[in-house]
Design a protein around this motif. Structure first.
Motif, mmCIF file in Angstrom:
data_model
loop_
_atom_site.group_PDB
_atom_site.id
_atom_site.type_symbol
_atom_site.label_atom_id
_atom_site.label_comp_id
_atom_site.label_asym_id
_atom_site.label_seq_id
_atom_site.Cartn_x
_atom_site.Cartn_y
_atom_site.Cartn_z
ATOM 1 N N LEU A 162 32.676 16.985 37.285
ATOM 2 C CA LEU A 162 33.772 17.045 38.241
ATOM 3 C C LEU A 162 34.134 18.489 38.616
ATOM 4 N N LYS A 163 33.643 19.436 37.833
ATOM 5 C CA LYS A 163 33.915 20.840 38.123
ATOM 6 C C LYS A 163 32.690 21.553 38.672
ATOM 7 N N ALA A 164 31.711 20.776 39.132
ATOM 8 C CA ALA A 164 30.456 21.364 39.618
ATOM 9 C C ALA A 164 30.697 22.339 40.770
ATOM 10 N N LEU A 165 31.698 22.063 41.614
ATOM 11 C CA LEU A 165 31.957 22.924 42.764
ATOM 12 C C LEU A 165 32.615 24.247 42.369
ATOM 13 N N LYS A 166 33.083 24.332 41.138
ATOM 14 C CA LYS A 166 33.707 25.565 40.676
ATOM 15 C C LYS A 166 32.698 26.504 40.020
ATOM 16 N N VAL A 167 31.507 25.976 39.722
ATOM 17 C CA VAL A 167 30.493 26.795 39.063
ATOM 18 C C VAL A 167 29.919 27.797 40.058
ATOM 19 N N SER A 168 29.829 29.050 39.632
ATOM 20 C CA SER A 168 29.329 30.126 40.492
ATOM 21 C C SER A 168 28.206 30.868 39.788
ATOM 22 N N ASP A 169 27.337 31.449 40.588
ATOM 23 C CA ASP A 169 26.283 32.288 40.014
ATOM 24 C C ASP A 169 26.887 33.454 39.233
ATOM 25 N N LEU A 170 28.066 33.887 39.645
ATOM 26 C CA LEU A 170 28.713 35.014 38.981
ATOM 27 C C LEU A 170 29.211 34.649 37.585
ATOM 28 N N ASP A 171 29.396 33.336 37.322
ATOM 29 C CA ASP A 171 29.818 32.909 35.990
ATOM 30 C C ASP A 171 28.838 33.394 34.929
ATOM 31 N N ALA A 172 27.568 33.389 35.291
ATOM 32 C CA ALA A 172 26.524 33.716 34.322
ATOM 33 C C ALA A 172 26.603 35.159 33.838
ATOM 34 N N VAL A 173 27.204 36.045 34.635
ATOM 35 C CA VAL A 173 27.264 37.460 34.249
ATOM 36 C C VAL A 173 28.656 37.882 33.783
ATOM 37 N N ALA A 174 29.623 36.960 33.840
ATOM 38 C CA ALA A 174 30.992 37.316 33.457
ATOM 39 C C ALA A 174 31.066 37.810 32.020
ATOM 40 N N GLN A 175 30.319 37.150 31.136
ATOM 41 C CA GLN A 175 30.323 37.569 29.734
ATOM 42 C C GLN A 175 29.444 38.806 29.523
ATOM 43 N N LYS A 176 28.294 38.835 30.174
ATOM 44 C CA LYS A 176 27.388 39.974 30.001
ATOM 45 C C LYS A 176 28.025 41.269 30.468
ATOM 46 N N LYS A 177 28.812 41.189 31.516
ATOM 47 C CA LYS A 177 29.440 42.383 32.085
ATOM 48 C C LYS A 177 30.928 42.450 31.743
ATOM 49 N N TRP A 178 31.299 41.879 30.613
ATOM 50 C CA TRP A 178 32.700 41.845 30.198
ATOM 51 C C TRP A 178 33.313 43.250 30.199
ATOM 52 N N ASN A 179 32.638 44.205 29.583
ATOM 53 C CA ASN A 179 33.185 45.563 29.498
ATOM 54 C C ASN A 179 33.293 46.209 30.869
ATOM 55 N N ASP A 180 32.314 45.944 31.739
ATOM 56 C CA ASP A 180 32.380 46.485 33.095
ATOM 57 C C ASP A 180 33.587 45.933 33.844
ATOM 58 N N TYR A 181 33.827 44.629 33.684
ATOM 59 C CA TYR A 181 35.003 44.030 34.327
ATOM 60 C C TYR A 181 36.298 44.590 33.724
ATOM 61 N N SER A 182 36.295 44.845 32.412
ATOM 62 C CA SER A 182 37.488 45.432 31.788
ATOM 63 C C SER A 182 37.780 46.808 32.368
ATOM 64 N N ASN A 183 36.741 47.624 32.508
ATOM 65 C CA ASN A 183 36.923 48.968 33.057
ATOM 66 C C ASN A 183 37.398 48.915 34.507
ATOM 67 N N ALA A 184 36.824 47.981 35.288
ATOM 68 C CA ALA A 184 37.254 47.832 36.684
ATOM 69 C C ALA A 184 38.704 47.386 36.753
ATOM 70 N N ARG A 185 39.076 46.438 35.892
ATOM 71 C CA ARG A 185 40.468 45.978 35.838
ATOM 72 C C ARG A 185 41.416 47.125 35.535
ATOM 73 N N ASP A 186 41.071 47.906 34.526
ATOM 74 C CA ASP A 186 41.961 48.988 34.108
ATOM 75 C C ASP A 186 42.179 50.001 35.235
ATOM 76 N N GLU A 187 41.102 50.384 35.898
ATOM 77 C CA GLU A 187 41.246 51.364 36.982
ATOM 78 C C GLU A 187 42.031 50.779 38.144
ATOM 79 N N MET A 188 41.775 49.505 38.462
ATOM 80 C CA MET A 188 42.497 48.842 39.542
ATOM 81 C C MET A 188 44.000 48.817 39.259
ATOM 82 N N LEU A 189 44.373 48.402 38.066
ATOM 83 C CA LEU A 189 45.785 48.308 37.726
ATOM 84 C C LEU A 189 46.441 49.688 37.738
ATOM 85 N N LEU A 190 45.751 50.676 37.197
ATOM 86 C CA LEU A 190 46.314 52.022 37.126
ATOM 87 C C LEU A 190 46.548 52.616 38.514
ATOM 88 N N GLN A 191 45.624 52.375 39.423
ATOM 89 C CA GLN A 191 45.695 53.045 40.723
ATOM 90 C C GLN A 191 46.455 52.257 41.785
#
Length: 254
Positions: A162-191
């Motif tokens: 029932l959640k098939a439409l919510k699955v994205s190709d980007l889901d597969a890299v969310a965990q692999k690039k966790w630290n990259d997303y954390s760094n992007a989040r931090d800079e976004m919030l700060l600026q």
């Protein structure tokens, strides 16, 4: 607010009624509201938005979730396609991901250049200042979850047909690039968190209390005083305005 099923249903219904009464009031006053939902993949943006809009007028409430930019969009002013969706009098517009794509997924996945990302971080506060000074009430929400919780949610999403439409190709890299997303989040919030348009952070590992806190915060921002006065403020351990210390003191997940 309790996470007990009965208490949650009761608290949610009370807050949704306050939202309905607030929308009745804003239809008369002509106030305009923009709410940005940003956060980690699987952080609960869709579920929170659904509870906000469930009983509101379809004519006065719009949820905007734009697809990836077209070739034409890529040659336009970056904010242009978002401006087209801004509210008129009495309307609420909710962006399920917003212009902050440029500071998040576009940065992490290389969908825009470093120069474009730098330009965005410089221009976003000015763009938002113009929105607020024009009379728009702007609410910026960052939903944060832990790496472990994200993995469990993304795994469950892939297994639920029932959640098939919510699955994205980007889901597969969310965990692999966790630290990259954390760094992007931090800079976004700060600026881009400013006194006129601050970021509000939500610890969303527990979905139901997070939803209640989000709705309560929205009501405190946009409801008439007689309605807002009856709504308890969200617990600061659950929802808080961003400040620099949140990056290192454990309030934002690493």
């Amino acid at each position: 607010m309790s996470d007990d099923k009965h208490d949650y249903a009761h608290d949610l219904a009370r807050l949704q009624l306050a939202l309905v009464n607030t929308q009745i009031a804003t239809a008369k006053s002509g106030e305009r509201t923009v709410i940005l939902f940003e956060g980690r993949d699987g952080a609960g943006k869709d579920g929170s938005i659904k509870r906000i809009t469930e009983h509101l007028s379809n004519r006065a409430t719009r949820v905007v979730a734009l697809p990836k930019p077209s070739d034409r969009d890529r040659t336009s002013w970056y904010f242009q396609r978002y401006v087209a969706h801004l509210p008129a009098a009495g309307e609420m517009v909710i962006f399920n991901r917003s212009w902050y794509n440029r500071a998040g997924v576009e940065r992490v996945m290389g969908f825009s250049t470093p120069a474009e990302q730098e330009e965005f971080l410089r221009d976003a506060p000015n763009f938002e200042r113009m929105l607020v000074e024009s009379g728009i009430k702007l609410i910026k929400l960052w939903l944060d979850i832990s790496k472990k919780e994200q993995k469990e949610r993304l795994d469950a999403r892939r297994k639920d047909q029932l959640k098939a439409l919510k699955v994205s190709d980007l889901d597969a890299v969310a965990q692999k690039k966790w630290n990259d997303y954390s760094n992007a989040r931090d800079e976004m919030l700060l600026q881009t968190s400013s006194p006129i348009a601050p970021w509000i952070c939500v610890r969303a590992n527990h979905k139901k209390p997070a939803r209640l806190a989000i709705i309560a915060h929205i009501l405190h921002r946009i409801a008439p005083p007689e309605i807002a006065a009856k709504i308890a403020a969200p617990e600061p351990e659950r929802l808080f305005p961003f400040d620099r210390e949140a990056i290192s003191d454990g309030r934002l997940y690493r």
